[in-house]
Motif scaffolding. Structure first.
Motif, PDB file in Angstrom:
ATOM      1  N   ALA A  17       1.010  -1.347   0.095  1.00 17.25           N
ATOM      2  CA  ALA A  17      -0.042  -0.010   0.128  1.00 17.25           C
ATOM      3  C   ALA A  17       0.857   1.235   0.011  1.00 17.25           C
ATOM      4  O   ALA A  17       0.594   2.119  -0.759  1.00 17.25           O
ATOM      5  N   SER A  18       2.065   1.218   0.775  1.00 11.89           N
ATOM      6  CA  SER A  18       2.796   2.662   0.811  1.00 11.89           C
ATOM      7  C   SER A  18       3.617   2.769  -0.498  1.00 11.89           C
ATOM      8  O   SER A  18       3.658   3.789  -1.166  1.00 11.89           O
ATOM      9  N   PHE A  19       3.986   1.567  -1.376  1.00 13.05           N
ATOM     10  CA  PHE A  19       4.549   1.545  -2.547  1.00 13.05           C
ATOM     11  C   PHE A  19       3.759   2.063  -3.502  1.00 13.05           C
ATOM     12  O   PHE A  19       3.837   3.297  -4.254  1.00 13.05           O
ATOM     13  N   ALA A  20       2.246   1.850  -3.579  1.00 15.82           N
ATOM     14  CA  ALA A  20       1.300   2.374  -4.279  1.00 15.82           C
ATOM     15  C   ALA A  20       1.130   3.753  -4.315  1.00 15.82           C
ATOM     16  O   ALA A  20       1.044   4.662  -5.185  1.00 15.82           O
ATOM     17  N   VAL A  21       1.074   4.382  -2.991  1.00 15.39           N
ATOM     18  CA  VAL A  21       0.948   5.591  -2.849  1.00 15.39           C
ATOM     19  C   VAL A  21       2.131   6.436  -3.206  1.00 15.39           C
ATOM     20  O   VAL A  21       2.066   7.623  -3.962  1.00 15.39           O
ATOM     21  N   ALA A  22       3.110   5.991  -3.142  1.00 14.39           N
ATOM     22  CA  ALA A  22       4.433   6.346  -3.485  1.00 14.39           C
ATOM     23  C   ALA A  22       4.575   6.929  -5.055  1.00 14.39           C
ATOM     24  O   ALA A  22       4.946   7.673  -5.230  1.00 14.39           O
ATOM     25  N   SER A  23       3.889   5.853  -5.632  1.00 13.16           N
ATOM     26  CA  SER A  23       4.200   5.702  -7.163  1.00 13.16           C
ATOM     27  C   SER A  23       3.377   6.558  -7.825  1.00 13.16           C
ATOM     28  O   SER A  23       3.274   6.962  -9.086  1.00 13.16           O
ATOM     29  N   ASP A  24       2.357   7.349  -7.081  1.00 17.58           N
ATOM     30  CA  ASP A  24       1.190   8.014  -7.564  1.00 17.58           C
ATOM     31  C   ASP A  24       1.400   9.394  -7.184  1.00 17.58           C
ATOM     32  O   ASP A  24       1.528   9.413  -5.835  1.00 17.58           O
ATOM     33  N   LEU A  25       1.270  10.452  -7.577  1.00 18.75           N
ATOM     34  CA  LEU A  25       1.390  11.845  -7.154  1.00 18.75           C
ATOM     35  C   LEU A  25       0.320  12.708  -7.541  1.00 18.75           C
ATOM     36  O   LEU A  25      -0.258  12.610  -8.546  1.00 18.75           O
ATOM     37  N   THR A  26      -0.307  13.295  -6.974  1.00 17.74           N
ATOM     38  CA  THR A  26      -1.626  14.205  -7.209  1.00 17.74           C
ATOM     39  C   THR A  26      -1.272  15.498  -6.365  1.00 17.74           C
ATOM     40  O   THR A  26      -0.761  15.495  -4.961  1.00 17.74           O
ATOM     41  N   GLY A  27      -1.561  16.555  -6.989  1.00 21.38           N
ATOM     42  CA  GLY A  27      -1.139  17.851  -6.182  1.00 21.38           C
ATOM     43  C   GLY A  27      -1.185  19.013  -7.368  1.00 21.38           C
ATOM     44  O   GLY A  27      -1.346  19.006  -8.714  1.00 21.38           O
ATOM     45  N   ARG A  28      -0.878  20.151  -6.626  1.00 23.92           N
ATOM     46  CA  ARG A  28      -0.508  21.415  -7.736  1.00 23.92           C
ATOM     47  C   ARG A  28       0.766  21.347  -8.355  1.00 23.92           C
ATOM     48  O   ARG A  28       1.752  20.811  -7.604  1.00 23.92           O
ATOM     49  N   ALA A  29       0.639  21.450  -9.739  1.00 22.46           N
ATOM     50  CA  ALA A  29       1.845  21.091 -10.430  1.00 22.46           C
ATOM     51  C   ALA A  29       2.425  22.627 -11.004  1.00 22.46           C
ATOM     52  O   ALA A  29       1.630  23.689 -11.258  1.00 22.46           O
ATOM     53  N   SER A  30       3.881  22.668 -11.051  1.00 23.10           N
ATOM     54  CA  SER A  30       4.564  23.833 -11.516  1.00 23.10           C
ATOM     55  C   SER A  30       4.993  23.202 -12.809  1.00 23.10           C
ATOM     56  O   SER A  30       5.589  22.158 -12.996  1.00 23.10           O
ATOM     57  N   ILE A  31       4.891  24.108 -14.000  1.00 20.40           N
ATOM     58  CA  ILE A  31       5.161  23.736 -15.149  1.00 20.40           C
ATOM     59  C   ILE A  31       6.696  24.116 -15.623  1.00 20.40           C
ATOM     60  O   ILE A  31       7.247  25.170 -15.230  1.00 20.40           O
ATOM     61  N   ILE A  32       7.364  23.221 -15.943  1.00 21.06           N
ATOM     62  CA  ILE A  32       8.913  23.174 -16.213  1.00 21.06           C
ATOM     63  C   ILE A  32       9.110  23.655 -17.625  1.00 21.06           C
ATOM     64  O   ILE A  32       9.922  24.498 -18.004  1.00 21.06           O
ATOM     65  N   ASP A  33       8.615  22.699 -18.481  1.00 22.49           N
ATOM     66  CA  ASP A  33       8.609  22.920 -19.995  1.00 22.49           C
ATOM     67  C   ASP A  33       7.096  22.048 -20.472  1.00 22.49           C
ATOM     68  O   ASP A  33       6.489  21.616 -19.435  1.00 22.49           O
ATOM     69  N   GLY A  34       7.050  21.811 -21.812  1.00 21.12           N
ATOM     70  CA  GLY A  34       6.108  21.251 -22.253  1.00 21.12           C
ATOM     71  C   GLY A  34       5.851  19.706 -21.951  1.00 21.12           C
ATOM     72  O   GLY A  34       4.634  19.491 -21.991  1.00 21.12           O
ATOM     73  N   ASP A  35       6.810  19.004 -21.475  1.00 23.12           N
ATOM     74  CA  ASP A  35       6.612  17.565 -21.383  1.00 23.12           C
ATOM     75  C   ASP A  35       7.063  17.355 -19.736  1.00 23.12           C
ATOM     76  O   ASP A  35       7.173  16.125 -19.493  1.00 23.12           O
ATOM     77  N   THR A  36       7.433  18.422 -18.990  1.00 22.25           N
ATOM     78  CA  THR A  36       8.093  18.128 -17.661  1.00 22.25           C
ATOM     79  C   THR A  36       7.299  19.040 -16.655  1.00 22.25           C
ATOM     80  O   THR A  36       7.019  20.383 -16.953  1.00 22.25           O
ATOM     81  N   LEU A  37       6.865  18.442 -15.268  1.00 26.02           N
ATOM     82  CA  LEU A  37       6.189  19.281 -14.558  1.00 26.02           C
ATOM     83  C   LEU A  37       6.775  18.968 -13.060  1.00 26.02           C
ATOM     84  O   LEU A  37       7.531  17.996 -12.988  1.00 26.02           O
ATOM     85  N   GLU A  38       6.372  19.752 -12.179  1.00 23.95           N
ATOM     86  CA  GLU A  38       6.801  19.275 -10.617  1.00 23.95           C
ATOM     87  C   GLU A  38       5.647  19.310  -9.937  1.00 23.95           C
ATOM     88  O   GLU A  38       5.022  20.341  -9.817  1.00 23.95           O
ATOM     89  N   ILE A  39       5.627  18.316  -8.956  1.00 23.27           N
ATOM     90  CA  ILE A  39       4.717  18.041  -7.889  1.00 23.27           C
ATOM     91  C   ILE A  39       5.395  17.895  -6.818  1.00 23.27           C
ATOM     92  O   ILE A  39       6.015  16.858  -6.546  1.00 23.27           O
ATOM     93  N   ARG A  40       5.178  18.646  -5.707  1.00 20.79           N
ATOM     94  CA  ARG A  40       5.718  18.523  -4.430  1.00 20.79           C
ATOM     95  C   ARG A  40       7.098  18.225  -4.453  1.00 20.79           C
ATOM     96  O   ARG A  40       7.530  17.170  -3.717  1.00 20.79           O
ATOM     97  N   GLY A  41       7.929  18.707  -5.284  1.00 22.82           N
ATOM     98  CA  GLY A  41       9.549  18.692  -5.164  1.00 22.82           C
ATOM     99  C   GLY A  41       9.764  17.502  -6.173  1.00 22.82           C
ATOM    100  O   GLY A  41      10.960  17.403  -6.260  1.00 22.82           O
TER     101      GLY A  41
END
Length: 134
Positions: A17-41
């Motif tokens: 269960a911990s691994f499944a949560v760690a492999s999925d990210l949800t949150g506010r994103a900062s856009i780095i470029d057209g195919d890269t973003l950042e969520i919570r670091g």
């Protein structure tokens, strides 16, 4: 023996269960470029597409250069408009970024970028998933 088995099974299920949560990210994103973003670091590379780098120049139909990388990033940022982005990890790339399928309100961001002309399907990785949007 029965109690030990239950305890071991509980510990294993908690680890999964911990691994499944760690492999999925949800949150506010900062856009780095057209195919890269950042969520919570965490840097996240969108799976299956390639978009221009943020500072990349392209030529329009009239051969006039324009900042296609910045345009792709800005369009993605405007599309997301601060809504939560949900990403499901697919792999880790050679730069140690998470490669993921990400969506906003059920819309696949990679597919949206390709359909809007801001990215290309990358069949080597996508198995041509976004070919029709291109």
């Amino acid at each position: 023996m029965r109690g030990r088995f239950r305890t071991a099974a509980l510990v294993c299920s908690m680890s999964v269960a911990s691994f499944a949560v760690a492999s999925d990210l949800t949150g506010r994103a900062s856009i780095i470029d057209g195919d890269t973003l950042e969520i919570r670091g965490s840097l996240i590379r969108l799976w299956g597409i390639d978009a221009p780098e943020h500072d990349q120049l392209c030529r329009g139909a009239d051969s006039t250069p324009y900042h296609c990388g910045a345009k792709a990033a800005n369009k993605l940022d405007r599309f997301i408009v601060g809504r939560p982005v949900s990403c499901s990890r697919v792999a880790t790339d050679r730069h140690r970024r998470t490669v993921a399928v990400c969506s906003v309100d059920g819309v696949d961001l990679a597919g949206w970028l390709v359909s809007q002309g801001h990215a290309l399907d990358w069949p080597r990785f996508s198995t041509a998933k976004y070919r029709n949007q291109q």
